[in-house]
Design a protein around this motif. Sequence first.
Motif, PDB file in Angstrom:
ATOM      1  N   GLY A 144     -74.622   9.290 -70.072  1.00 37.88           N
ATOM      2  CA  GLY A 144     -74.906   9.785 -71.413  1.00 37.88           C
ATOM      3  C   GLY A 144     -73.839   9.321 -72.395  1.00 37.88           C
ATOM      4  O   GLY A 144     -73.598   8.126 -72.538  1.00 37.88           O
ATOM      5  N   GLU A 145     -73.165  10.265 -73.040  1.00 37.07           N
ATOM      6  CA  GLU A 145     -72.114   9.940 -73.999  1.00 37.07           C
ATOM      7  C   GLU A 145     -70.742   9.774 -73.347  1.00 37.07           C
ATOM      8  O   GLU A 145     -69.784   9.346 -73.985  1.00 37.07           O
ATOM      9  CB  GLU A 145     -72.033  11.040 -75.073  1.00 37.07           C
ATOM     10  N   GLU A 146     -70.671  10.113 -72.064  1.00 37.30           N
ATOM     11  CA  GLU A 146     -69.389   9.994 -71.347  1.00 37.30           C
ATOM     12  C   GLU A 146     -69.183   8.556 -70.864  1.00 37.30           C
ATOM     13  O   GLU A 146     -70.075   7.959 -70.276  1.00 37.30           O
ATOM     14  CB  GLU A 146     -69.362  10.928 -70.141  1.00 37.30           C
ATOM     15  N   LYS A 147     -68.000   8.037 -71.116  1.00 39.98           N
ATOM     16  CA  LYS A 147     -67.663   6.687 -70.670  1.00 39.98           C
ATOM     17  C   LYS A 147     -66.256   6.688 -70.092  1.00 39.98           C
ATOM     18  O   LYS A 147     -65.310   7.119 -70.747  1.00 39.98           O
ATOM     19  CB  LYS A 147     -67.733   5.696 -71.838  1.00 39.98           C
ATOM     20  N   ILE A 148     -66.150   6.219 -68.861  1.00 39.49           N
ATOM     21  CA  ILE A 148     -64.844   6.137 -68.211  1.00 39.49           C
ATOM     22  C   ILE A 148     -64.601   4.693 -67.801  1.00 39.49           C
ATOM     23  O   ILE A 148     -65.348   4.125 -67.000  1.00 39.49           O
ATOM     24  CB  ILE A 148     -64.765   7.044 -66.968  1.00 39.49           C
ATOM     25  N   THR A 149     -63.576   4.079 -68.386  1.00 38.12           N
ATOM     26  CA  THR A 149     -63.182   2.721 -68.009  1.00 38.12           C
ATOM     27  C   THR A 149     -62.076   2.810 -66.960  1.00 38.12           C
ATOM     28  O   THR A 149     -61.079   3.510 -67.162  1.00 38.12           O
ATOM     29  CB  THR A 149     -62.684   1.932 -69.234  1.00 38.12           C
ATOM     30  N   LEU A 150     -62.273   2.118 -65.861  1.00 39.33           N
ATOM     31  CA  LEU A 150     -61.349   2.222 -64.734  1.00 39.33           C
ATOM     32  C   LEU A 150     -60.465   0.991 -64.606  1.00 39.33           C
ATOM     33  O   LEU A 150     -60.885  -0.118 -64.942  1.00 39.33           O
ATOM     34  CB  LEU A 150     -62.142   2.374 -63.429  1.00 39.33           C
ATOM     35  N   PRO A 151     -59.246   1.162 -64.093  1.00 41.82           N
ATOM     36  CA  PRO A 151     -58.440  -0.002 -63.711  1.00 41.82           C
ATOM     37  C   PRO A 151     -59.190  -0.825 -62.665  1.00 41.82           C
ATOM     38  O   PRO A 151     -60.036  -0.295 -61.927  1.00 41.82           O
ATOM     39  CB  PRO A 151     -57.168   0.625 -63.124  1.00 41.82           C
ATOM     40  N   LYS A 152     -58.870  -2.092 -62.593  1.00 37.01           N
ATOM     41  CA  LYS A 152     -59.630  -3.036 -61.769  1.00 37.01           C
ATOM     42  C   LYS A 152     -59.784  -2.580 -60.319  1.00 37.01           C
ATOM     43  O   LYS A 152     -60.895  -2.580 -59.780  1.00 37.01           O
ATOM     44  CB  LYS A 152     -58.956  -4.415 -61.817  1.00 37.01           C
ATOM     45  N   LYS A 153     -58.707  -2.219 -59.648  1.00 38.99           N
ATOM     46  CA  LYS A 153     -58.779  -1.866 -58.237  1.00 38.99           C
ATOM     47  C   LYS A 153     -59.562  -0.571 -58.017  1.00 38.99           C
ATOM     48  O   LYS A 153     -60.328  -0.456 -57.056  1.00 38.99           O
ATOM     49  CB  LYS A 153     -57.381  -1.743 -57.628  1.00 38.99           C
ATOM     50  N   GLU A 154     -59.374   0.405 -58.912  1.00 41.40           N
ATOM     51  CA  GLU A 154     -60.151   1.640 -58.797  1.00 41.40           C
ATOM     52  C   GLU A 154     -61.637   1.348 -58.939  1.00 41.40           C
ATOM     53  O   GLU A 154     -62.466   1.881 -58.200  1.00 41.40           O
ATOM     54  CB  GLU A 154     -59.705   2.648 -59.857  1.00 41.40           C
ATOM     55  N   PHE A 155     -61.975   0.497 -59.910  1.00 46.38           N
ATOM     56  CA  PHE A 155     -63.386   0.183 -60.109  1.00 46.38           C
ATOM     57  C   PHE A 155     -63.959  -0.545 -58.895  1.00 46.38           C
ATOM     58  O   PHE A 155     -65.056  -0.232 -58.423  1.00 46.38           O
ATOM     59  CB  PHE A 155     -63.596  -0.675 -61.358  1.00 46.38           C
ATOM     60  N   GLU A 156     -63.239  -1.544 -58.391  1.00 43.69           N
ATOM     61  CA  GLU A 156     -63.726  -2.308 -57.238  1.00 43.69           C
ATOM     62  C   GLU A 156     -63.935  -1.401 -56.033  1.00 43.69           C
ATOM     63  O   GLU A 156     -64.902  -1.563 -55.283  1.00 43.69           O
ATOM     64  CB  GLU A 156     -62.741  -3.427 -56.898  1.00 43.69           C
ATOM     65  N   LEU A 157     -63.045  -0.457 -55.844  1.00 47.05           N
ATOM     66  CA  LEU A 157     -63.167   0.480 -54.728  1.00 47.05           C
ATOM     67  C   LEU A 157     -64.401   1.360 -54.897  1.00 47.05           C
ATOM     68  O   LEU A 157     -65.203   1.524 -53.954  1.00 47.05           O
ATOM     69  CB  LEU A 157     -61.896   1.329 -54.633  1.00 47.05           C
ATOM     70  N   LEU A 158     -64.584   1.918 -56.073  1.00 46.63           N
ATOM     71  CA  LEU A 158     -65.749   2.761 -56.326  1.00 46.63           C
ATOM     72  C   LEU A 158     -67.043   1.966 -56.191  1.00 46.63           C
ATOM     73  O   LEU A 158     -68.014   2.418 -55.567  1.00 46.63           O
ATOM     74  CB  LEU A 158     -65.653   3.374 -57.724  1.00 46.63           C
ATOM     75  N   PHE A 159     -67.061   0.758 -56.750  1.00 50.23           N
ATOM     76  CA  PHE A 159     -68.266  -0.078 -56.726  1.00 50.23           C
ATOM     77  C   PHE A 159     -68.640  -0.413 -55.281  1.00 50.23           C
ATOM     78  O   PHE A 159     -69.818  -0.398 -54.920  1.00 50.23           O
ATOM     79  CB  PHE A 159     -68.031  -1.357 -57.531  1.00 50.23           C
ATOM     80  N   LYS A 160     -67.654  -0.714 -54.466  1.00 52.07           N
ATOM     81  CA  LYS A 160     -67.927  -1.068 -53.071  1.00 52.07           C
ATOM     82  C   LYS A 160     -68.498   0.119 -52.308  1.00 52.07           C
ATOM     83  O   LYS A 160     -69.511  -0.001 -51.611  1.00 52.07           O
ATOM     84  CB  LYS A 160     -66.662  -1.562 -52.383  1.00 52.07           C
ATOM     85  N   LEU A 161     -67.855   1.269 -52.434  1.00 51.13           N
ATOM     86  CA  LEU A 161     -68.318   2.441 -51.696  1.00 51.13           C
ATOM     87  C   LEU A 161     -69.732   2.854 -52.106  1.00 51.13           C
ATOM     88  O   LEU A 161     -70.542   3.251 -51.255  1.00 51.13           O
ATOM     89  CB  LEU A 161     -67.351   3.605 -51.906  1.00 51.13           C
ATOM     90  N   LEU A 162     -70.047   2.746 -53.392  1.00 54.87           N
ATOM     91  CA  LEU A 162     -71.363   3.185 -53.860  1.00 54.87           C
ATOM     92  C   LEU A 162     -72.428   2.100 -53.732  1.00 54.87           C
ATOM     93  O   LEU A 162     -73.620   2.390 -53.847  1.00 54.87           O
ATOM     94  CB  LEU A 162     -71.272   3.675 -55.304  1.00 54.87           C
ATOM     95  N   SER A 163     -72.008   0.863 -53.487  1.00 54.67           N
ATOM     96  CA  SER A 163     -72.985  -0.204 -53.214  1.00 54.67           C
ATOM     97  C   SER A 163     -73.592  -0.042 -51.824  1.00 54.67           C
ATOM     98  O   SER A 163     -74.684  -0.530 -51.555  1.00 54.67           O
ATOM     99  CB  SER A 163     -72.317  -1.580 -53.314  1.00 54.67           C
TER     100      SER A 163
END
Length: 223
Positions: A144-163
Amino acid sequence: MVKVLIIEDDSSARLVTKLHLRNEYQVVEASDGMEAMELLKHQSVDLIIADVMMPKMNGYEFVEQFRMMDKNTPVLLLTAKKEWQDKKMGFAIGIDDYMTKPVNYEELQWRIRALLRRAKISNEKQIIIGDVVISEDFNMVVRGEEKITLPKKEFELLFKLLSYPNKIFTVSQILDDIWGYDSNSDETTVRTHINRLRKKFADWNEFEIVTIRGLGYRGELNV
C-alpha cells in the motif's frame, strides 16, 4: 497455456510423461538433443524436461548448447544416475533441477510448478505476496502506502528466502549465495541480518522468516 518440451529418446517414457502433463500444459516433444535444438529455432517453450542418456546429443550436451542461446528457460534433467558428480556437472552447465528415474510424476508436477514460479520471479524481478510487492529493481518492499528500502544484503537475503517458500537454507548456503564463497562473513552475520529483517517487518503478517533449529532458515508465506 504454459508450453513444456519433453526431450526423451524412449518413445514409451516420453508418452507416459506427456500423459501426466497434458491436462495442465501444452506439451511438445523431441527424441534427442539435436531434434530439440532444431525445434527451438522455430518456437519458444516455458520449461524443458530432458533425459540425460540420448543418442546424437545427450542431455548435458543439449543444455550446454541451449544455454548459449537461452539463459533463463528452466531445464529439468531426468536421469538414472545418482552419483554426486553427475549432479554437480549438471548444475555447473546450467540445469535448474534434477530428478532420478524412475520418475515419481506427482513429484515432477511439484517441481515443474516450482521452476515456473521461480522463472516468473526471475523474469519480472519481483515477488508478489497478497498486497506486498518485493521489487528487485529498487531493493524495496511495498505494501500500500508503506515502502521499505533495504540495504543490498538484507534485500538479497529476503528475496532468496521468499523466492523459495518453505525451503530450508542452511547458514552455509546463505553465506555462499549472498556473501560469496571467499567472504569472511559467518553465522553471526547471517543471524544479524535475519534479526534486522524480522524487526523491520514485525508488523507484516504476509510473510515471516522462521528459524529451523540445527538446520537454518526458511521463508513462509501467510496468504
